[in-house]
Design a protein around this motif. Sequence first.
Motif, PDB file in Angstrom:
ATOM      1  N   PHE A  62      10.071 -35.898  26.512  1.00  0.00           N
ATOM      2  CA  PHE A  62       9.691 -34.623  27.124  1.00  0.00           C
ATOM      3  C   PHE A  62       9.355 -33.589  26.066  1.00  0.00           C
ATOM      4  CE2 PHE A  62      11.008 -30.365  28.425  1.00  0.00           C
ATOM      5  CZ  PHE A  62      10.089 -30.152  29.437  1.00  0.00           C
ATOM      6  N   LEU A  63      10.160 -33.500  25.005  1.00  0.00           N
ATOM      7  CA  LEU A  63       9.898 -32.528  23.954  1.00  0.00           C
ATOM      8  C   LEU A  63       8.582 -32.817  23.239  1.00  0.00           C
ATOM      9  CD1 LEU A  63      13.410 -31.984  22.389  1.00  0.00           C
ATOM     10  CD2 LEU A  63      12.057 -30.364  23.687  1.00  0.00           C
ATOM     11  N   ILE A  64       8.292 -34.096  23.021  1.00  0.00           N
ATOM     12  CA  ILE A  64       7.035 -34.448  22.349  1.00  0.00           C
ATOM     13  C   ILE A  64       5.850 -33.979  23.176  1.00  0.00           C
ATOM     14  CG2 ILE A  64       5.561 -36.398  21.715  1.00  0.00           C
ATOM     15  CD1 ILE A  64       8.140 -37.819  20.815  1.00  0.00           C
ATOM     16  N   PHE A  65       5.867 -34.250  24.475  1.00  0.00           N
ATOM     17  CA  PHE A  65       4.733 -33.866  25.284  1.00  0.00           C
ATOM     18  C   PHE A  65       4.720 -32.370  25.603  1.00  0.00           C
ATOM     19  CE2 PHE A  65       4.713 -38.441  25.972  1.00  0.00           C
ATOM     20  CZ  PHE A  65       3.386 -38.691  25.661  1.00  0.00           C
ATOM     21  N   ASP A  66       5.860 -31.724  25.504  1.00  0.00           N
ATOM     22  CA  ASP A  66       5.897 -30.279  25.648  1.00  0.00           C
ATOM     23  C   ASP A  66       5.243 -29.608  24.443  1.00  0.00           C
ATOM     24  OD1 ASP A  66       6.612 -27.979  27.079  1.00  0.00           O
ATOM     25  OD2 ASP A  66       8.347 -27.676  25.770  1.00  0.00           O
ATOM     26  N   VAL A  67       5.522 -30.116  23.257  1.00  0.00           N
ATOM     27  CA  VAL A  67       4.885 -29.596  22.047  1.00  0.00           C
ATOM     28  C   VAL A  67       3.395 -29.904  22.082  1.00  0.00           C
ATOM     29  CG1 VAL A  67       4.775 -29.890  19.537  1.00  0.00           C
ATOM     30  CG2 VAL A  67       6.978 -29.653  20.666  1.00  0.00           C
ATOM     31  N   GLU A  68       3.037 -31.051  22.633  1.00  0.00           N
ATOM     32  CA  GLU A  68       1.615 -31.397  22.756  1.00  0.00           C
ATOM     33  C   GLU A  68       0.861 -30.340  23.552  1.00  0.00           C
ATOM     34  OE1 GLU A  68      -1.104 -34.455  25.351  1.00  0.00           O
ATOM     35  OE2 GLU A  68       1.051 -34.735  25.270  1.00  0.00           O
ATOM     36  N   ILE A  69       1.425 -29.903  24.639  1.00  0.00           N
ATOM     37  CA  ILE A  69       0.758 -28.901  25.466  1.00  0.00           C
ATOM     38  C   ILE A  69       0.607 -27.587  24.710  1.00  0.00           C
ATOM     39  CG2 ILE A  69       1.035 -27.481  27.534  1.00  0.00           C
ATOM     40  CD1 ILE A  69       2.194 -29.962  28.886  1.00  0.00           C
ATOM     41  N   THR A  70       1.626 -27.212  23.946  1.00  0.00           N
ATOM     42  CA  THR A  70       1.524 -25.962  23.201  1.00  0.00           C
ATOM     43  C   THR A  70       0.513 -26.057  22.070  1.00  0.00           C
ATOM     44  OG1 THR A  70       3.346 -26.541  21.729  1.00  0.00           O
ATOM     45  CG2 THR A  70       3.888 -25.290  23.713  1.00  0.00           C
ATOM     46  N   LEU A  71       0.182 -27.258  21.637  1.00  0.00           N
ATOM     47  CA  LEU A  71      -0.848 -27.412  20.611  1.00  0.00           C
ATOM     48  C   LEU A  71      -2.239 -27.592  21.199  1.00  0.00           C
ATOM     49  CD1 LEU A  71       1.043 -29.705  18.096  1.00  0.00           C
ATOM     50  CD2 LEU A  71       0.563 -27.272  17.889  1.00  0.00           C
ATOM     51  N   ILE A  72      -2.330 -28.098  22.420  1.00  0.00           N
ATOM     52  CA  ILE A  72      -3.636 -28.294  23.043  1.00  0.00           C
ATOM     53  C   ILE A  72      -4.207 -26.969  23.564  1.00  0.00           C
ATOM     54  CG2 ILE A  72      -4.755 -29.297  25.086  1.00  0.00           C
ATOM     55  CD1 ILE A  72      -3.273 -31.832  24.559  1.00  0.00           C
ATOM     56  N   LEU A  73      -3.385 -26.101  24.093  1.00  0.00           N
ATOM     57  CA  LEU A  73      -3.886 -24.842  24.644  1.00  0.00           C
ATOM     58  C   LEU A  73      -4.651 -23.993  23.629  1.00  0.00           C
ATOM     59  CD1 LEU A  73      -1.097 -23.779  27.121  1.00  0.00           C
ATOM     60  CD2 LEU A  73      -3.392 -24.562  27.648  1.00  0.00           C
ATOM     61  N   PRO A  74      -4.166 -23.810  22.396  1.00  0.00           N
ATOM     62  CA  PRO A  74      -4.983 -23.061  21.435  1.00  0.00           C
ATOM     63  C   PRO A  74      -6.289 -23.780  21.073  1.00  0.00           C
ATOM     64  CG  PRO A  74      -2.721 -23.081  20.724  1.00  0.00           C
ATOM     65  CD  PRO A  74      -2.809 -24.010  21.890  1.00  0.00           C
ATOM     66  N   LEU A  75      -6.298 -25.106  21.149  1.00  0.00           N
ATOM     67  CA  LEU A  75      -7.552 -25.823  20.905  1.00  0.00           C
ATOM     68  C   LEU A  75      -8.609 -25.438  21.925  1.00  0.00           C
ATOM     69  CD1 LEU A  75      -6.580 -29.481  19.961  1.00  0.00           C
ATOM     70  CD2 LEU A  75      -7.759 -27.813  18.563  1.00  0.00           C
ATOM     71  N   ILE A  76      -8.202 -25.344  23.168  1.00  0.00           N
ATOM     72  CA  ILE A  76      -9.141 -24.985  24.228  1.00  0.00           C
ATOM     73  C   ILE A  76      -9.636 -23.550  24.042  1.00  0.00           C
ATOM     74  CG2 ILE A  76      -9.375 -24.661  26.716  1.00  0.00           C
ATOM     75  CD1 ILE A  76      -7.303 -26.927  27.014  1.00  0.00           C
ATOM     76  N   ILE A  77      -8.744 -22.666  23.647  1.00  0.00           N
ATOM     77  CA  ILE A  77      -9.136 -21.271  23.440  1.00  0.00           C
ATOM     78  C   ILE A  77     -10.074 -21.142  22.240  1.00  0.00           C
ATOM     79  CG2 ILE A  77      -8.233 -18.990  22.844  1.00  0.00           C
ATOM     80  CD1 ILE A  77      -5.755 -19.729  24.507  1.00  0.00           C
ATOM     81  N   SER A  78      -9.858 -21.969  21.201  1.00  0.00           N
ATOM     82  CA  SER A  78     -10.699 -21.873  20.002  1.00  0.00           C
ATOM     83  C   SER A  78     -12.036 -22.595  20.160  1.00  0.00           C
ATOM     84  CB  SER A  78      -9.952 -22.443  18.798  1.00  0.00           C
ATOM     85  OG  SER A  78      -9.826 -23.841  18.940  1.00  0.00           O
ATOM     86  N   LEU A  79     -12.307 -23.158  21.306  1.00  0.00           N
ATOM     87  CA  LEU A  79     -13.575 -23.852  21.539  1.00  0.00           C
ATOM     88  C   LEU A  79     -14.768 -22.925  21.345  1.00  0.00           C
ATOM     89  CD1 LEU A  79     -15.084 -26.383  22.493  1.00  0.00           C
ATOM     90  CD2 LEU A  79     -14.724 -25.633  24.828  1.00  0.00           C
ATOM     91  N   LYS A  80     -14.633 -21.679  21.731  1.00  0.00           N
ATOM     92  CA  LYS A  80     -15.736 -20.726  21.594  1.00  0.00           C
ATOM     93  C   LYS A  80     -15.978 -20.318  20.146  1.00  0.00           C
ATOM     94  CE  LYS A  80     -15.090 -18.690  26.141  1.00  0.00           C
ATOM     95  NZ  LYS A  80     -14.743 -17.483  26.888  1.00  0.00           N
ATOM     96  N   LEU A  81     -14.963 -20.443  19.299  1.00  0.00           N
ATOM     97  CA  LEU A  81     -15.072 -19.984  17.921  1.00  0.00           C
ATOM     98  C   LEU A  81     -15.559 -21.053  16.952  1.00  0.00           C
ATOM     99  CD1 LEU A  81     -11.737 -17.968  17.790  1.00  0.00           C
ATOM    100  CD2 LEU A  81     -14.045 -17.106  18.247  1.00  0.00           C
ATOM    101  N   THR A  82     -15.516 -22.321  17.328  1.00  0.00           N
ATOM    102  CA  THR A  82     -15.902 -23.397  16.417  1.00  0.00           C
ATOM    103  C   THR A  82     -17.124 -24.117  16.955  1.00  0.00           C
ATOM    104  OG1 THR A  82     -14.481 -24.982  17.538  1.00  0.00           O
ATOM    105  CG2 THR A  82     -13.510 -23.757  15.715  1.00  0.00           C
ATOM    106  N   ASN A  83     -17.708 -24.956  16.090  1.00  0.00           N
ATOM    107  CA  ASN A  83     -18.814 -25.766  16.583  1.00  0.00           C
ATOM    108  C   ASN A  83     -18.252 -27.005  17.284  1.00  0.00           C
ATOM    109  OD1 ASN A  83     -17.946 -27.243  14.443  1.00  0.00           O
ATOM    110  ND2 ASN A  83     -19.913 -27.299  13.381  1.00  0.00           N
TER     111      ASN A  83
END
Length: 115
Positions: A62-83
């Motif tokens: 559970f902790l592994i996949f909880d940390v995964e979600i906290t790392l995936i959300l900023p990736l989605i937000i940074s989609l507009k800033l990167t190529n």
Amino acid sequence: MMLTMSIFIMTLSFLMMMMASLLSKKTHIDREKSSPFECGFDSKSSARTPFSLQFFLIAVIFLIFDVEITLILPLIISLKLTNMLSFMMVTIAFMLILLFGLFHEWNQGALNWEY
């Protein structure tokens, strides 16, 4: 004038909160509620009872996949800033690391619920 009004309002709200706290207290003492919470174990019995390794493994997964979600959300937000190419490379690398970890736990038997 304004200072005395503020002090009066703070004192009144403090007294109302204290009265609400005193009036909402339960007077019924329950054995389960007064004992410390020990992960679902009965605290009145022996402390040397075996701990389920399955419970620990579920918590780690559970902790592994909880940390995964906290790392995936900023990736989605940074989609507009990167190529798109760098975004896809980072996302695929991250997902592959997670999948290899999941397959490793699966091969080690951590996901085997039959024991």
